[in-house]
Design an enzyme around this catalytic site. Structure first.
Site, PDB file in Angstrom:
ATOM      1  N   LYS A   1      11.322 120.885  62.643  1.00  0.00           N
ATOM      2  CA  LYS A   1      10.175 121.405  61.878  1.00  0.00           C
ATOM      3  C   LYS A   1       9.318 122.317  62.745  1.00  0.00           C
ATOM      4  O   LYS A   1       8.941 123.397  62.334  1.00  0.00           O
ATOM      5  CB  LYS A   1       9.275 120.267  61.378  1.00  0.00           C
ATOM      6  CG  LYS A   1       9.904 119.324  60.387  1.00  0.00           C
ATOM      7  CD  LYS A   1       8.861 118.404  59.759  1.00  0.00           C
ATOM      8  CE  LYS A   1       8.140 117.496  60.745  1.00  0.00           C
ATOM      9  NZ  LYS A   1       8.974 116.446  61.339  1.00  0.00           N
TER      10      LYS A   1
ATOM     11  N   ARG B   1       2.428 113.382  54.886  1.00  0.00           N
ATOM     12  CA  ARG B   1       3.492 112.402  55.092  1.00  0.00           C
ATOM     13  C   ARG B   1       3.399 111.267  54.088  1.00  0.00           C
ATOM     14  O   ARG B   1       4.253 110.387  54.092  1.00  0.00           O
ATOM     15  CB  ARG B   1       3.383 111.814  56.491  1.00  0.00           C
ATOM     16  CG  ARG B   1       4.126 112.615  57.577  1.00  0.00           C
ATOM     17  CD  ARG B   1       4.051 111.766  58.778  1.00  0.00           C
ATOM     18  NE  ARG B   1       4.829 111.934  59.939  1.00  0.00           N
ATOM     19  CZ  ARG B   1       4.707 112.838  60.889  1.00  0.00           C
ATOM     20  NH1 ARG B   1       3.937 113.858  60.755  1.00  0.00           N
ATOM     21  NH2 ARG B   1       5.395 112.744  61.995  1.00  0.00           N
TER      22      ARG B   1
ATOM     23  N   ARG C   1      14.822 114.535  74.159  1.00  0.00           N
ATOM     24  CA  ARG C   1      13.765 115.552  74.105  1.00  0.00           C
ATOM     25  C   ARG C   1      12.801 115.416  75.288  1.00  0.00           C
ATOM     26  O   ARG C   1      12.381 114.329  75.642  1.00  0.00           O
ATOM     27  CB  ARG C   1      12.999 115.410  72.787  1.00  0.00           C
ATOM     28  CG  ARG C   1      11.859 116.383  72.646  1.00  0.00           C
ATOM     29  CD  ARG C   1      11.466 116.566  71.214  1.00  0.00           C
ATOM     30  NE  ARG C   1      10.735 115.459  70.641  1.00  0.00           N
ATOM     31  CZ  ARG C   1      10.163 115.520  69.438  1.00  0.00           C
ATOM     32  NH1 ARG C   1      10.271 116.600  68.692  1.00  0.00           N
ATOM     33  NH2 ARG C   1       9.505 114.488  68.975  1.00  0.00           N
TER      34      ARG C   1
ATOM     35  N   ARG D   1       8.090 111.933  75.403  1.00  0.00           N
ATOM     36  CA  ARG D   1       7.026 111.327  74.592  1.00  0.00           C
ATOM     37  C   ARG D   1       7.287 109.836  74.452  1.00  0.00           C
ATOM     38  O   ARG D   1       8.429 109.415  74.272  1.00  0.00           O
ATOM     39  CB  ARG D   1       6.984 111.983  73.215  1.00  0.00           C
ATOM     40  CG  ARG D   1       6.194 113.268  73.215  1.00  0.00           C
ATOM     41  CD  ARG D   1       6.340 114.033  71.927  1.00  0.00           C
ATOM     42  NE  ARG D   1       6.185 113.223  70.723  1.00  0.00           N
ATOM     43  CZ  ARG D   1       6.246 113.727  69.486  1.00  0.00           C
ATOM     44  NH1 ARG D   1       6.448 115.014  69.299  1.00  0.00           N
ATOM     45  NH2 ARG D   1       6.106 112.942  68.438  1.00  0.00           N
TER      46      ARG D   1
ATOM     47  N   ARG E   1      10.116 104.798  63.961  1.00  0.00           N
ATOM     48  CA  ARG E   1       9.673 106.017  63.278  1.00  0.00           C
ATOM     49  C   ARG E   1      10.602 106.352  62.112  1.00  0.00           C
ATOM     50  O   ARG E   1      10.147 106.774  61.058  1.00  0.00           O
ATOM     51  CB  ARG E   1       9.625 107.192  64.260  1.00  0.00           C
ATOM     52  CG  ARG E   1       8.448 107.105  65.208  1.00  0.00           C
ATOM     53  CD  ARG E   1       8.617 108.037  66.383  1.00  0.00           C
ATOM     54  NE  ARG E   1       8.338 109.421  66.056  1.00  0.00           N
ATOM     55  CZ  ARG E   1       8.670 110.437  66.849  1.00  0.00           C
ATOM     56  NH1 ARG E   1       9.317 110.222  67.981  1.00  0.00           N
ATOM     57  NH2 ARG E   1       8.348 111.663  66.528  1.00  0.00           N
TER      58      ARG E   1
HETATM   59  P1  AMP Z   1       4.935 114.256  65.025  1.00  0.00           P
HETATM   60  O1  AMP Z   1       4.609 115.062  66.243  1.00  0.00           O
HETATM   61  O2  AMP Z   1       4.791 115.051  63.740  1.00  0.00           O
HETATM   62  O3  AMP Z   1       6.254 113.536  65.120  1.00  0.00           O
HETATM   63  O4  AMP Z   1       3.799 113.120  64.929  1.00  0.00           O
HETATM   64  C1  AMP Z   1       3.654 112.162  65.952  1.00  0.00           C
HETATM   65  C2  AMP Z   1       2.822 110.991  65.454  1.00  0.00           C
HETATM   66  O5  AMP Z   1       1.536 111.459  65.032  1.00  0.00           O
HETATM   67  C3  AMP Z   1       3.383 110.273  64.232  1.00  0.00           C
HETATM   68  O6  AMP Z   1       4.351 109.298  64.593  1.00  0.00           O
HETATM   69  C4  AMP Z   1       2.118 109.643  63.664  1.00  0.00           C
HETATM   70  O7  AMP Z   1       1.711 108.532  64.444  1.00  0.00           O
HETATM   71  C5  AMP Z   1       1.090 110.732  63.893  1.00  0.00           C
HETATM   72  N1  AMP Z   1       1.018 111.672  62.749  1.00  0.00           N
HETATM   73  C6  AMP Z   1       1.308 112.998  62.761  1.00  0.00           C
HETATM   74  N2  AMP Z   1       1.117 113.545  61.535  1.00  0.00           N
HETATM   75  C7  AMP Z   1       0.707 112.533  60.729  1.00  0.00           C
HETATM   76  C8  AMP Z   1       0.386 112.437  59.340  1.00  0.00           C
HETATM   77  N3  AMP Z   1       0.445 113.498  58.524  1.00  0.00           N
HETATM   78  N4  AMP Z   1      -0.007 111.229  58.864  1.00  0.00           N
HETATM   79  C9  AMP Z   1      -0.072 110.145  59.662  1.00  0.00           C
HETATM   80  N5  AMP Z   1       0.253 110.153  60.964  1.00  0.00           N
HETATM   81  C10 AMP Z   1       0.636 111.332  61.507  1.00  0.00           C
END
Ligand code: AMP
Length: 213
Positions: free
Chosen positions: A13, A88, A127, A160, A171
């Site tokens: 993404k 989400r 990653r 990470r 996740r």
């Molecule tokens: P990402 O970098 O998009 O994989 O996001 C990493 C983490 O940030 C996720 O596992 C959630 O803990 C939090 N997060 C990111 N975007 C959202 C969202 N739209 N709603 C809730 N938690 C989020």
């Protein structure tokens, strides 16, 4: 152009959002990046988010909706935006509709990037991310010259916390539970475009361009 990108972590993404950003000159808005930055700076928001993020759980809706609301008010969103990692949940999707209704312009497309689970695990567990500029690498598929240094800025590379194997499993479980209602929500509005996420970055981008018409 107002675009939402949804898909599992590691689907590409972020990479595709950056390509769209260059093509349309609109900002990429990643809630994950904003939350990580808040955590790094130690803000009150960052402290709340850190707990959920390190466990691979979603941060509460009201917190995330609040930061997106603020971000979409910024001047650089006037011509559109690419939301990456938001919404989400259906609560977030409904909130986004309300935010955009109040500002005179709905979404143009929702891109749903699909990648099989086995491939996600392979991508995420290798990653590496630069602590300074956020550039992503992969130990096997896109390795930096030195495994601990960013090729672009020389910053330190790290894995990470939520990319560790047991966290990836959590996740993916959270995602499976949450994503279906969101894709269902957008499918019913006719905005959803399913994009196959396997193949080179250019191939996936070609599919996205075709879907955007
Ligand atoms: P990402 O970098 O998009 O994989 O996001 C990493 C983490 O940030 C996720 O596992 C959630 O803990 C939090 N997060 C990111 N975007 C959202 C969202 N739209 N709603 C809730 N938690 C989020």
């Amino acid at each position: 152009m107002r675009i939402v990108m949804i898909g599992p972590p590691g689907a590409g993404k972020g990479t595709q959002a950056k390509l769209l950003q260059q093509r349309f000159q609109i900002p990429q808005i990643s809630t994950g990046d904003m939350l990580r930055e808040a955590e790094r700076l130690g803000t009150p928001l960052g402290r709340v988010a850190a707990h959920f993020m390190s466990e691979g759980q979603l941060v509460p809706d009201d917190v995330v909706i609040g930061i997106v609301d603020d971000r979409l008010r910024a001047a650089d969103c006037g011509r559109g935006f690419i939301l990456d990692g938001f919404p989400r949940t259906v609560v977030q999707a409904e909130a986004l509709d309300r935010l955009l209704d109040g500002r005179g312009g709905g979404l143009d497309a929702v891109l749903h990037i699909q990648v099989p689970d086995e491939e996600i695990v392979r991508r995420l567990s290798g990653r590496l991310v630069c602590r300074d500029c956020g550039a992503p690498y992969h130990r096997d598929f896109d390795p930096p010259a030195r495994l601990d240094r960013c090729d672009r800025c020389g910053g330190a590379l790290y894995q990470r916390e939520d990319d560790q194997a047991d966290r990836i499993a959590t996740r993916l479980r959270v995602l499976a539970r949450e994503i279906e209602p969101v894709t269902g929500y957008y499918r019913s509005t006719g905005l959803l475009a399913d994009i196959a996420g396997l193949g080179s970055q250019a191939e996936v981008f070609g599919r996205i361009e075709a879907a955007l018409g």
